[in-house]
Write an enzyme that holds these catalytic residues in place. Structure first.
Site, PDB file in Angstrom:
ATOM      1  N   TYR A  84       0.415  11.489  14.905  1.00 10.32           N
ATOM      2  CA  TYR A  84       1.021  10.492  14.027  1.00 10.32           C
ATOM      3  C   TYR A  84       1.873   9.506  14.821  1.00 10.32           C
ATOM      4  O   TYR A  84       1.838   8.296  14.576  1.00 10.32           O
ATOM      5  CB  TYR A  84       1.864  11.181  12.960  1.00 10.32           C
ATOM      6  CG  TYR A  84       2.600  10.201  12.064  1.00 10.32           C
ATOM      7  CD1 TYR A  84       1.921   9.462  11.110  1.00 10.32           C
ATOM      8  CD2 TYR A  84       3.980  10.014  12.193  1.00 10.32           C
ATOM      9  CE1 TYR A  84       2.580   8.549  10.297  1.00 10.32           C
ATOM     10  CE2 TYR A  84       4.650   9.109  11.378  1.00 10.32           C
ATOM     11  CZ  TYR A  84       3.935   8.385  10.433  1.00 10.32           C
ATOM     12  OH  TYR A  84       4.607   7.470   9.638  1.00 10.32           O
ATOM     13  N   SER A 121       7.470   3.199  12.967  1.00 10.99           N
ATOM     14  CA  SER A 121       8.346   4.375  13.047  1.00 10.99           C
ATOM     15  C   SER A 121       9.136   4.339  14.343  1.00 10.99           C
ATOM     16  O   SER A 121       8.627   3.903  15.384  1.00 10.99           O
ATOM     17  CB  SER A 121       7.511   5.659  13.008  1.00 10.99           C
ATOM     18  OG  SER A 121       8.290   6.791  13.333  1.00 10.99           O
ATOM     19  N   THR A 125       0.842  -1.195   0.000  1.00  6.77           N
ATOM     20  CA  THR A 125       0.000   0.000   0.000  1.00  6.77           C
ATOM     21  C   THR A 125       0.879   1.249   0.000  1.00  6.77           C
ATOM     22  O   THR A 125       1.982   1.255   0.549  1.00  6.77           O
ATOM     23  CB  THR A 125      -0.954   0.018   1.204  1.00  6.77           C
ATOM     24  OG1 THR A 125      -0.212   0.182   2.420  1.00  6.77           O
ATOM     25  CG2 THR A 125      -1.784  -1.256   1.264  1.00  6.77           C
ATOM     26  N   GLY A 126       0.383   2.288  -0.638  1.00  9.96           N
ATOM     27  CA  GLY A 126       1.149   3.527  -0.717  1.00  9.96           C
ATOM     28  C   GLY A 126       2.459   3.354  -1.448  1.00  9.96           C
ATOM     29  O   GLY A 126       3.493   3.860  -1.001  1.00  9.96           O
ATOM     30  N   SER A 127       2.426   2.666  -2.593  1.00  7.28           N
ATOM     31  CA  SER A 127       3.680   2.339  -3.288  1.00  7.28           C
ATOM     32  C   SER A 127       3.873   3.100  -4.591  1.00  7.28           C
ATOM     33  O   SER A 127       4.683   2.706  -5.424  1.00  7.28           O
ATOM     34  CB  SER A 127       3.767   0.832  -3.544  1.00  7.28           C
ATOM     35  OG  SER A 127       2.586   0.334  -4.133  1.00  7.28           O
TER      36      SER A 127
END
Length: 265
Positions: free
Chosen positions: A155, A142, A13-15
């Site tokens: 976030y 993260s 995803t988000g690639s």
């Protein structure tokens, strides 16, 4: 090294850019059929076409994962070509803002985009993956989810939730042949980060050339033991390992790729 991806299908995803693009390209180079995902058709199609033009196998799907309808579109498009063996949950978004400028609605939106979007894709792809008797769920987390700082608290809390859901999912998947792990990048040098640092250089006196700017930015803001920002391909390598059969004995783990930025265990 053969990562045994030639019979595998992977959705990243988000690639269509950034870390996700680097992950998709490496997985394709290792032999996997890659489903590129994005919201902008031109960018997603460009990445998929580039992979195909260089001997890889790729298709693209479009959809906004912050909505059920968008997640349905992405899952249906990905599954149209067969079961997905590997899901890399990478898509997300953040806006660097100090604590008191992040309202309750911002927190709600951030959780939806950065956590619930991951959950939507897990729910849609896991049933078919279970029929295979093998699979991989990889979340991108993260270092800030481990050691948070003042900026972008919404976030950072969301990334901590990603780390947590990875472990509970691993427990749920016991005995299925499917593993669940997190890769936690430190500060990464993607296009947006580079542009931001170039704009900040004059204000903070970091110099005029990129080598000085990066060194000074690391020293002042993101101290680590390597002395530079991370590269997208370094995250891709960690994801590829955890996605491979060589990582069959790794589940519920958090792999930090941050140059020593994180000081806690």
């Amino acid at each position: 090294m053969d990562l045994k991806f030639k019979t595998k299908r992977v959705l990243v995803t988000g690639s269509s850019a950034g870390l996700g693009e680097a992950i998709a390209r490496l997985m394709a180079a290792e032999g996997a059929e890659v489903v590129v995902h994005g919201r902008n058709e031109e960018r997603a199609a460009t990445v998929a076409r580039s992979i195909n033009d260089t001997g890889g196998r790729a298709i693209y799907v479009l959809g906004d994962l912050s909505t059920d309808e968008g997640a349905d579109a992405v899952a249906n498009g990905a599954l149209a070509g067969g079961p997905v063996d590997i899901l890399v949950n990478n898509a997300g978004a953040y806006t660097p803002r100090p604590w008191l400028q992040v309202g309750v609605d911002d927190w709600r939106d951030s959780y939806n985009v950065n956590v619930l979007a991951y959950v939507r894709m897990i729910h849609r792809l896991l049933p078919a993956m279970k029929t295979l008797g093998w699979g991989r769920m990889v979340q991108i987390g993260s270092s800030g989810g481990i050691e948070p700082f003042a900026l972008q608290p919404d976030y950072l809390a969301a990334t901590a939730a990603r780390h947590n859901l990875t472990v509970s999912l691993a427990r749920e998947l016991k005995g299925t042949g499917i593993t669940s792990n997190t890769v936690a990048p430190g500060p990464m040098l993607v296009e947006n980060t580079r542009d931001m640092l170039l704009n900040m250089a004059g204000q903070y006196g970091w110099g005029d050339n990129w080598a000085d700017i990066e060194r000074n930015a690391v020293e002042q803001f993101v101290q680590n033991d390597v002395g530079r920002f991370g590269k997208p391909e370094e995250i891709a390598a960690a994801v590829a390992y955890l996605s491979s059969p060589m990582a069959d004995y790794v589940t519920g783990a958090l792999l930090r790729v941050d140059g020593g930025h994180t000081r806690s265990v």
